[in-house]
Design an enzyme around this catalytic site. Sequence first.
Site, PDB file in Angstrom:
ATOM      1  N   CYS A 234     -14.100  -1.872   5.826  1.00  0.00           N
ATOM      2  CA  CYS A 234     -13.131  -1.143   5.000  1.00  0.00           C
ATOM      3  C   CYS A 234     -13.777  -0.254   3.929  1.00  0.00           C
ATOM      4  CB  CYS A 234     -12.159  -2.122   4.352  1.00  0.00           C
ATOM      5  SG  CYS A 234     -11.170  -3.004   5.570  1.00  0.00           S
TER       6      CYS A 234
ATOM      7  N   LYS B 288      -6.121   7.226  11.889  1.00  0.00           N
ATOM      8  CA  LYS B 288      -6.425   7.733  10.549  1.00  0.00           C
ATOM      9  C   LYS B 288      -6.900   9.173  10.603  1.00  0.00           C
ATOM     10  CE  LYS B 288      -7.706   3.157   8.870  1.00  0.00           C
ATOM     11  NZ  LYS B 288      -8.800   2.331   8.313  1.00  0.00           N
TER      12      LYS B 288
ATOM     13  N   ARG C 184       0.851  -1.204   0.000  1.00  0.00           N
ATOM     14  CA  ARG C 184       0.000   0.000   0.000  1.00  0.00           C
ATOM     15  C   ARG C 184       0.881   1.247   0.000  1.00  0.00           C
ATOM     16  NH1 ARG C 184      -4.057  -0.012   4.840  1.00  0.00           N
ATOM     17  NH2 ARG C 184      -5.041  -1.701   3.679  1.00  0.00           N
TER      18      ARG C 184
ATOM     19  N   LYS D  75      -3.913   1.437  14.804  1.00  0.00           N
ATOM     20  CA  LYS D  75      -3.906   2.331  13.636  1.00  0.00           C
ATOM     21  C   LYS D  75      -4.576   3.661  13.979  1.00  0.00           C
ATOM     22  CE  LYS D  75      -6.260  -0.709  11.106  1.00  0.00           C
ATOM     23  NZ  LYS D  75      -7.193  -1.376  10.158  1.00  0.00           N
TER      24      LYS D  75
ATOM     25  N   ARG E  96      -1.685   7.058   9.566  1.00  0.00           N
ATOM     26  CA  ARG E  96      -1.594   6.526   8.199  1.00  0.00           C
ATOM     27  C   ARG E  96      -1.802   7.610   7.152  1.00  0.00           C
ATOM     28  NH1 ARG E  96      -4.295   0.656   8.169  1.00  0.00           N
ATOM     29  NH2 ARG E  96      -3.124  -0.263   9.869  1.00  0.00           N
TER      30      ARG E  96
ATOM     31  N   CYS F  98      -7.873 -10.904   0.809  1.00  0.00           N
ATOM     32  CA  CYS F  98      -7.976 -10.477   2.202  1.00  0.00           C
ATOM     33  C   CYS F  98      -8.112 -11.681   3.137  1.00  0.00           C
ATOM     34  CB  CYS F  98      -9.176  -9.544   2.387  1.00  0.00           C
ATOM     35  SG  CYS F  98      -9.338  -9.060   4.115  1.00  0.00           S
TER      36      CYS F  98
ATOM     37  N   CYS G 263     -15.335  -3.434  -0.591  1.00  0.00           N
ATOM     38  CA  CYS G 263     -13.944  -3.649  -0.182  1.00  0.00           C
ATOM     39  C   CYS G 263     -13.359  -4.790  -1.007  1.00  0.00           C
ATOM     40  CB  CYS G 263     -13.879  -3.979   1.300  1.00  0.00           C
ATOM     41  SG  CYS G 263     -14.483  -5.641   1.646  1.00  0.00           S
TER      42      CYS G 263
ATOM     43  N   CYS H  14     -16.511  -8.450   5.656  1.00  0.00           N
ATOM     44  CA  CYS H  14     -16.486  -8.732   7.097  1.00  0.00           C
ATOM     45  C   CYS H  14     -16.774  -7.434   7.844  1.00  0.00           C
ATOM     46  CB  CYS H  14     -15.124  -9.333   7.510  1.00  0.00           C
ATOM     47  SG  CYS H  14     -13.846  -8.110   7.842  1.00  0.00           S
TER      48      CYS H  14
HETATM   49 FE1  SRM Z   1      -9.168  -2.008   5.950  1.00  0.00          FE
HETATM   50  C1  SRM Z   1      -7.782  -4.578   7.591  1.00  0.00           C
HETATM   51  C2  SRM Z   1      -8.265  -3.377   3.040  1.00  0.00           C
HETATM   52  C3  SRM Z   1      -9.850   0.912   4.447  1.00  0.00           C
HETATM   53  C4  SRM Z   1     -10.920  -0.994   8.702  1.00  0.00           C
HETATM   54  N1  SRM Z   1      -8.145  -3.681   5.431  1.00  0.00           N
HETATM   55  C5  SRM Z   1      -7.628  -4.612   6.326  1.00  0.00           C
HETATM   56  C6  SRM Z   1      -6.769  -5.628   5.568  1.00  0.00           C
HETATM   57  C7  SRM Z   1      -5.362  -5.138   5.548  1.00  0.00           C
HETATM   58  C8  SRM Z   1      -6.877  -7.089   6.044  1.00  0.00           C
HETATM   59  C9  SRM Z   1      -5.879  -7.568   7.059  1.00  0.00           C
HETATM   60  O1  SRM Z   1      -5.679  -6.938   8.111  1.00  0.00           O
HETATM   61  O2  SRM Z   1      -5.317  -8.644   6.815  1.00  0.00           O
HETATM   62  C10 SRM Z   1      -7.428  -5.520   4.154  1.00  0.00           C
HETATM   63  C11 SRM Z   1      -6.552  -5.893   2.969  1.00  0.00           C
HETATM   64  C12 SRM Z   1      -7.392  -6.465   1.852  1.00  0.00           C
HETATM   65  C13 SRM Z   1      -6.650  -6.616   0.590  1.00  0.00           C
HETATM   66  O3  SRM Z   1      -6.493  -7.780   0.127  1.00  0.00           O
HETATM   67  O4  SRM Z   1      -6.232  -5.628  -0.007  1.00  0.00           O
HETATM   68  C14 SRM Z   1      -7.962  -4.103   4.200  1.00  0.00           C
HETATM   69  N2  SRM Z   1      -8.957  -1.340   4.124  1.00  0.00           N
HETATM   70  C15 SRM Z   1      -8.667  -2.073   3.025  1.00  0.00           C
HETATM   71  C16 SRM Z   1      -8.868  -1.292   1.756  1.00  0.00           C
HETATM   72  C17 SRM Z   1      -7.889  -1.639   0.649  1.00  0.00           C
HETATM   73  C18 SRM Z   1     -10.322  -1.504   1.293  1.00  0.00           C
HETATM   74  C19 SRM Z   1     -10.656  -1.121  -0.111  1.00  0.00           C
HETATM   75  O5  SRM Z   1     -11.374  -1.914  -0.699  1.00  0.00           O
HETATM   76  O6  SRM Z   1     -10.250  -0.076  -0.594  1.00  0.00           O
HETATM   77  C20 SRM Z   1      -8.752   0.134   2.299  1.00  0.00           C
HETATM   78  C21 SRM Z   1      -7.348   0.660   2.307  1.00  0.00           C
HETATM   79  C22 SRM Z   1      -7.297   2.031   2.862  1.00  0.00           C
HETATM   80  C23 SRM Z   1      -5.963   2.695   2.744  1.00  0.00           C
HETATM   81  O7  SRM Z   1      -5.613   3.080   1.646  1.00  0.00           O
HETATM   82  O8  SRM Z   1      -5.316   2.874   3.768  1.00  0.00           O
HETATM   83  C24 SRM Z   1      -9.212  -0.082   3.737  1.00  0.00           C
HETATM   84  N3  SRM Z   1     -10.117  -0.325   6.534  1.00  0.00           N
HETATM   85  C25 SRM Z   1     -10.406   0.713   5.706  1.00  0.00           C
HETATM   86  C26 SRM Z   1     -11.390   1.552   6.301  1.00  0.00           C
HETATM   87  C27 SRM Z   1     -12.031   2.790   5.672  1.00  0.00           C
HETATM   88  C28 SRM Z   1     -11.397   4.049   6.120  1.00  0.00           C
HETATM   89  O9  SRM Z   1     -10.425   4.056   6.857  1.00  0.00           O
HETATM   90  O10 SRM Z   1     -11.909   5.081   5.727  1.00  0.00           O
HETATM   91  C29 SRM Z   1     -11.713   0.988   7.519  1.00  0.00           C
HETATM   92  C30 SRM Z   1     -12.807   1.484   8.495  1.00  0.00           C
HETATM   93  C31 SRM Z   1     -12.397   2.684   9.271  1.00  0.00           C
HETATM   94  C32 SRM Z   1     -11.649   2.283  10.500  1.00  0.00           C
HETATM   95  O11 SRM Z   1     -10.441   2.162  10.443  1.00  0.00           O
HETATM   96  O12 SRM Z   1     -12.297   2.045  11.533  1.00  0.00           O
HETATM   97  C33 SRM Z   1     -10.891  -0.195   7.664  1.00  0.00           C
HETATM   98  N4  SRM Z   1      -9.271  -2.677   7.900  1.00  0.00           N
HETATM   99  C34 SRM Z   1     -10.089  -2.162   8.858  1.00  0.00           C
HETATM  100  C35 SRM Z   1     -10.005  -2.990  10.034  1.00  0.00           C
HETATM  101  C36 SRM Z   1     -10.781  -2.768  11.361  1.00  0.00           C
HETATM  102  C37 SRM Z   1     -10.088  -1.801  12.253  1.00  0.00           C
HETATM  103  C38 SRM Z   1     -10.736  -1.703  13.596  1.00  0.00           C
HETATM  104  O13 SRM Z   1     -10.579  -0.689  14.257  1.00  0.00           O
HETATM  105  O14 SRM Z   1     -11.379  -2.659  14.032  1.00  0.00           O
HETATM  106  C39 SRM Z   1      -9.097  -4.023   9.738  1.00  0.00           C
HETATM  107  C40 SRM Z   1      -8.650  -5.165  10.656  1.00  0.00           C
HETATM  108  C41 SRM Z   1      -7.670  -4.745  11.697  1.00  0.00           C
HETATM  109  O15 SRM Z   1      -7.144  -3.632  11.691  1.00  0.00           O
HETATM  110  O16 SRM Z   1      -7.444  -5.569  12.570  1.00  0.00           O
HETATM  111  C42 SRM Z   1      -8.675  -3.806   8.386  1.00  0.00           C
HETATM  112 FE1  SF4 Z   2     -11.055  -7.612   4.251  1.00  0.00          FE
HETATM  113 FE2  SF4 Z   2     -13.038  -7.204   5.920  1.00  0.00          FE
HETATM  114 FE3  SF4 Z   2     -11.603  -5.155   5.062  1.00  0.00          FE
HETATM  115 FE4  SF4 Z   2     -13.226  -6.338   3.411  1.00  0.00          FE
HETATM  116  S1  SF4 Z   2     -13.814  -5.276   5.273  1.00  0.00           S
HETATM  117  S2  SF4 Z   2     -11.075  -5.804   2.955  1.00  0.00           S
HETATM  118  S3  SF4 Z   2     -13.126  -8.440   4.051  1.00  0.00           S
HETATM  119  S4  SF4 Z   2     -10.850  -6.777   6.329  1.00  0.00           S
END
Ligand code: SRM
Ligand code: SF4
Length: 599
Positions: free
Chosen positions: A504, A235, A98, A233, A167, A461, A455, A500
Amino acid sequence: MADKTTTRTYETPPTDRPISDAEAARAAGLAANEHIKIASGYLRGTLADGLLKHATGAISEDDGQLVKFHGMYLQDDRDIRAERTKKKLEKAYSFMIRLRIAGGVVTPKQWLALDEIATTYAGGALRATTRQTFQYHGVIKSNLKRTMAAIDATLLDTIAACGDVNRNVMAATNPAQTGAHKAAYELAKDISDSLLPKTSAWREIWLDGERVVGGEDVAEVEPVYGKTYLPRKFKTVVAVPPSNEVDIFAHDLGFIAILDRRGKVTGWNVTVGGGMGMTHGETDTFPRTADVMCFVKPEDALKAAEAVMTVQRDWGNRKVRKNARLKYTIERYGLAAFRAEVEKRVGKPLADPKPFTFTGNGDRYGWTEGDDGRHHLTLYVASGRIKDYPDGGPQLLTGLRRIAEIHQGDFRLTGNQNVIIANVPAEKRAEIEALVDQHGMMKGASALRRNSMACVALPTCGLALAESERYLPSLMDELEASLASHGLQDDEITIRMTGCPNGCARPFIAEIGLVGRGPERYHLYLGAAFDGSRLGKLYAEDVTAAEIKTHLDPLFAAYARNKQAGERFGDYLIRDGYVTRTINGPDFHDATGALKSAA
Ligand code: SRM
Ligand code: SF4
C-alpha cells in the site's frame, strides 16, 4: 524496463462478456466475490438491515465485501483482539471510511467540515493516504449513517473509494501549478465522474434516499459496469513530467502529459498494467511496473480510459481473484492483443508513445511559486496522520484548522501522504507561515524522512503481518544517524515500509523497500529507481527490526565512498553488484537478489 511481451506465447483473449447470472456463474466456477456482486442487487445486499442490528458492531461477511464499494471496511482493533477473545467478548469492531477526492483537492470550507467529522466520530485524526485522499478510522456502526450524512454535506462522497471499480483518480499536484497541471486535474476529474458506478444504492443506504423506480435493467442501472462490476480494483492516475509524484508505474491505468515547447498538453501517453500487491511464497503473484502503451490526443483520452477499463472488465480473471488485476490480464494475453482491443473500442488506431522523462517520485517541500504568481506550501506529514501529536510534537489538526479558517486558496493532498496549502496570494504568505511555525508543522525532517512512506498496518489493518506506520519513525531515527555518520544526511533516498506484501505504500518501487513478513520481521528490497520506474530486488529475507540498520549501514558506507556524480542509491547498488536489476513481471521472483553482501 524490459519488455517481456515480445518473446512469450499468450492465451487467446475471451470473446464473451462477464456472466451476470448466479447459476451460470456457479457453473463457470467464478470466484466467491463474483457471486456476492451478482446477488447484491447493484451493491445493496442486506446492508440496510444489517445497520439496524444493534447486538453486534459488525455486519455480515457478504455485506463486508459489498460495503467496500461504498468506501468502507469493517475492521477491529487488533491491539486488543486477543484480550477480548480471552474475555469472550466480540472483537472491538469499527469502520474505516475512505473518501473519493479526485486529484486530492479540498476547499478550506470542506477542510473544516472534514476536521469536525474527524473530531466527532473518528478519534480526532484525518489520515491522508498514498492515493491523495482521506481515511477516517474507528467509526462505530451506530455512527456510520451520521458520519456519511456529514460527509455528504461537504459535497464529497465515498462512492467507489474501494471495491472492484475505478477508484479515486489521482492527478499531479506539483505546486508549480502550470497549465499542464490544470489539464491533468481536469482529466482526472472527468475520468472519475465518467467511470463512477451509477447505482443509487449509496444514497439509499446512507442517506435514506428514495430507490429509483424501475431501475433493474442493467443498461439503465450500470451501463458500463453491469451487475458484476470489475474483476478487481482498478486504479487510475494522471502525471505531469518531470515529476512522477503519482507513481504512475504502480497503477492499472495512467496518463502522462506530453507537452509542446510552450508547456501546452498536446496529448497523453497511456500506461497500463502496473500494480504492487503480491502474496509471500506465491510466485504467480508479483508486483509489476506499468507498460507505456500508446499516445492519445486530448479529445480521445476519456474514451481511451473507458476502453482500457472495459477490456479489463471483459478479459480480467474472474475465477482466480488473486490473479484478477489488469497486470495479470496483460501478462496473460500480451500487450499487443490488449492494445489492439483498446484501439477497436476507441474506434481508431492509436499512436505509439512519445518520449518523456521523470526525475523522481517524491514531493517538493516548502514554498514554490506557480505560473500565476500564487504560492504553494508543501508540508511533510509523517505517514499522512493529521492529528495533534503529544509531547511537543506538531499540532497538525489544530494548525491546519486555523489555516483553513483564513485560507483563500485550497488544500491539495499528495500521493506521498503530504498536504499542500495551495494557491496562497502573496500577501497571505506571512500569515500562513506564522501559523505553520506556531503549530510546529515544519520542524526539520531529514532528506530520508521526507522521502519515506509507511502504510497504516497495525492496529486497524486486518491484513497486517508487521508494524509499519507506528514503527517507521523510530527506524528513521536510527537510519538518519547511520546516514549522517557517512556524510549522507542530505542525500535523497526513497524508503517505504509496509506491514504486508500488498504494497500500500508502494515499497517495491522505493530504493529501500521493507515489506512485513511477521511480527518485527521484514523482507528488504533494494535497487529500485528513484523515479519509480523500476522494481527493487529481494536483498535480504526475514530481517528483524534490529537487523535493518546492520544491513543498510555498510551499503550507505559503500555508496558514500563510491557513488558517481548524481548517481542515485538504487542505481549505485546495481552498478556495484549488490543486487541485480529486476526484470518486470513474473521474473520479479528470480532468486538472484543479493549478489554480494556489504555486511
Ligand atoms: Fe491498500 C488493502 C490501506 C493504497 C494495495 N489497503 C488495503 C486495506 C483496505 C486492507 C484490507 O483489505 O482489509 C488497508 C486498510 C488499512 C487501514 O487500516 O486503513 C489498505 N491502501 C491503504 C492505504 C490507506 C495505505 C496508506 O497508508 O495510505 C492506501 C489508500 C489508498 C486510497 O486512498 O485509495 C492504500 N493499496 C494502496 C496502494 C498504493 C497505490 O494504489 O498507489 C496499493 C498498491 C498498488 C496496487 O493496488 O497494486 C495497495 N491494498 C492493496 C492490496 C493489494 C492489491 C493487489 O492487487 O494484490 C490490498 C489487499 C486486497 O486488495 O486484497 C489492499
Ligand atoms: Fe495493510 Fe498490508 Fe496495506 Fe499495509 S500494505 S495497509 S499492512 S494491506
